[in-house]
Design a protein around this motif. Structure first.
Motif, short mmCIF file in Angstrom:
data_model
loop_
_atom_site.label_atom_id
_atom_site.label_comp_id
_atom_site.label_asym_id
_atom_site.label_seq_id
_atom_site.Cartn_x
_atom_site.Cartn_y
_atom_site.Cartn_z
N THR A 76 39.08 23.02 54.53
CA THR A 76 38.90 22.27 55.78
C THR A 76 38.91 23.20 57.00
O THR A 76 38.14 23.00 57.93
N SER A 77 39.79 24.22 56.99
CA SER A 77 39.85 25.12 58.15
C SER A 77 38.59 25.96 58.26
O SER A 77 38.06 26.16 59.37
N ASN A 78 38.07 26.45 57.13
CA ASN A 78 36.82 27.23 57.16
C ASN A 78 35.66 26.37 57.63
O ASN A 78 34.82 26.81 58.42
N LEU A 79 35.61 25.15 57.14
CA LEU A 79 34.52 24.26 57.53
C LEU A 79 34.59 23.92 59.01
O LEU A 79 33.57 23.96 59.72
N TYR A 80 35.78 23.61 59.49
CA TYR A 80 35.89 23.19 60.89
C TYR A 80 35.67 24.36 61.85
O TYR A 80 35.06 24.18 62.91
N ASN A 81 36.13 25.54 61.50
CA ASN A 81 35.87 26.71 62.33
C ASN A 81 34.37 27.00 62.41
O ASN A 81 33.84 27.33 63.48
N ALA A 82 33.70 26.87 61.26
CA ALA A 82 32.24 27.06 61.25
C ALA A 82 31.55 26.00 62.08
O ALA A 82 30.56 26.27 62.77
N TYR A 83 32.06 24.77 62.02
CA TYR A 83 31.50 23.66 62.81
C TYR A 83 31.61 23.95 64.31
O TYR A 83 30.65 23.78 65.06
N LYS A 84 32.77 24.41 64.75
CA LYS A 84 32.96 24.73 66.17
C LYS A 84 32.04 25.87 66.61
O LYS A 84 31.42 25.81 67.68
N ASN A 85 31.96 26.91 65.77
CA ASN A 85 31.09 28.04 66.11
C ASN A 85 29.62 27.62 66.16
O ASN A 85 28.85 28.09 67.01
N ASN A 86 29.24 26.73 65.25
CA ASN A 86 27.85 26.26 65.23
C ASN A 86 27.54 25.44 66.49
O ASN A 86 26.45 25.55 67.05
N THR A 87 28.50 24.63 66.92
CA THR A 87 28.30 23.84 68.14
C THR A 87 28.05 24.75 69.34
O THR A 87 27.12 24.51 70.13
#
Length: 392
Positions: A76-87
């Motif tokens: 979940t942390s890897n996915l959410y960090n990637a989500y924020k960076n993608n935004t």
């Protein structure tokens, strides 16, 4: 899951099936129950698949809503960090989209943006739900040189140089790449939608049917042209990333003139491409298929192509990782050829009679004598094959 179509999914990894289930469901309880029932999930593979298929923004959002410790924290942390960076990245690309559009417009270069943030907004409603690594723009061939000059003057460096003979680059290739070393942005300038030889609409036709992006002033493809483009693009890459298929799913749920879409697929000899895209979207993503598109998929070739595309899902194949394994390269060549209609196959075979840059490399001639490569082509092809086998 399979709707009105059937595919054999036995070779699809369990982790990918879970990924697809989460993408398909908007019910938090259903997702929770499915996660709770999957005790033998390889979460490292699940994470890799999320990134490989470029679906981590949607997966991150849905898992965050599930307030339970079912999924390991590192996932979940890897996915959410990637989500924020993608935004952040997509907002940055949106700004660069506007900048490039205004540059080209000021110099009277007609421009249509094909993908990038404008596509994310058009299909998903916001920039954060889709990923993009570069910007793709389409300009008339007559304005290609001018567009190149404008980008270079603004700090972009040309990143695409290919060998050519007798101007075959004009139809064998379809875009040039540029990279800005300070902004770290890549831009692909297309003069065709796809590499040749192929049947596709003229820039004038696409320009006459263009639309404006909802959140910016840039031009984008008309919905019907966009669907044809996304289907053809995804099929050319074997649907090896789920993101391309989700784009199709999103567009199939929008208001589109499907009769016009059917007409375009017939005009450009791509009926089977539409058919197998519809089958894949229906089976994997539970898409409700418009009646007009159902008719295009009700044939043996579309069903075989849809089943054949699952080859790319079994082992997380990345067609951009070159050199490809010989088994993958051979399968992909066969798969691409099997997609073609009879007129496309004829055009493709005829293209082999046009000289290649490799002919000039193996037997250099002065430019004024390059026309001789036409009669010499069979002999030079045989010579190259002989040398290749000798090396092996």
């Amino acid at each position: 899951m399979e709707g009105i179509y059937k595919l054999d999914l036995k070779d699809i990894p369990l982790e990918l099936k879970l990924l697809i289930f989460i993408l398909n469901s908007d019910n938090e309880k259903d997702i929770y129950d499915e996660l709770n029932s999957k005790l033998d999930i390889d979460w490292k593979l699940f994470l890799k698949l999320s990134f490989h298929h470029r679906v981590f923004p949607s997966i991150a959002s849905k898992l965050k809503a599930i307030k339970a410790n079912i999924v390991p924290e590192f996932v979940t942390s890897n996915l959410y960090n990637a989500y924020k960076n993608n935004t952040i990245n997509m907002l940055y690309l949106l700004g660069e989209t506007e900048y490039i559009f205004k540059l080209l417009k000021a110099s009277h270069v007609p421009t249509i943006f094909l993908k990038g943030p404008s596509l994310a907004v058009d299909l998903y409603g916001d920039t954060s739900s889709r990923t993009s690594s570069d910007l793709d723009i389409l300009v008339p061939f007559q304005q290609l040189e001018k567009a190149e000059e404008i980008l270079i003057e603004s700090g972009y460096i040309k990143d695409d140089y290919f060998e050519t003979v007798l101007n075959d680059w004009k139809w064998r290739h379809h875009h040039l790449s540029f990279f800005h070393p300070e902004k770290k942005v890549k831009v692909e300038v297309h003069w065709r939608l796809h590499p040749g030889p192929s049947f596709e609409p003229s820039f004038e036709d696409l320009w006459n049917r263009k639309r404006k992006c909802r959140v910016s002033s840039v031009n984008i493809l008309g919905k019907e042209d966009l669907f044809v483009f996304l289907v053809t693009h995804g099929a050319r890459h074997g649907w090896s990333r789920l993101r391309w298929l989700i784009d199709i799913h999103k567009l199939l749920e929008q208001k589109v003139d499907w009769s016009k879409v059917v007409s375009l697929f017939h005009e450009y000899h791509s009926v089977s491409l539409a058919g197998h895209a519809v089958i894949l979207s229906s089976v994997l993503l539970k898409t409700n298929i418009p009646l007009e598109m159902q008719a295009m998929s009700n044939n043996k070739k579309s069903k075989l192509l849809a089943q054949g595309a699952l080859f790319y899902f079994k082992d997380m194949i990345n067609l951009h990782d070159e050199p490809l394994a010989e088994e993958v390269a051979k399968y992909h060549r066969h798969y691409l050829f099997s997609q073609m209609s009879r007129p496309q196959k004829i055009l493709f075979i005829l293209s082999f009679f046009h000289p290649y840059p490799e002919d000039a490399a193996i037997f250099p001639l002065p430019k004024k004598f390059h026309y001789l490569y036409f009669p010499l082509r069979p002999f030079l092809w045989a010579l190259r094959k002989r040398k290749k086998h000798a090396v092996v």
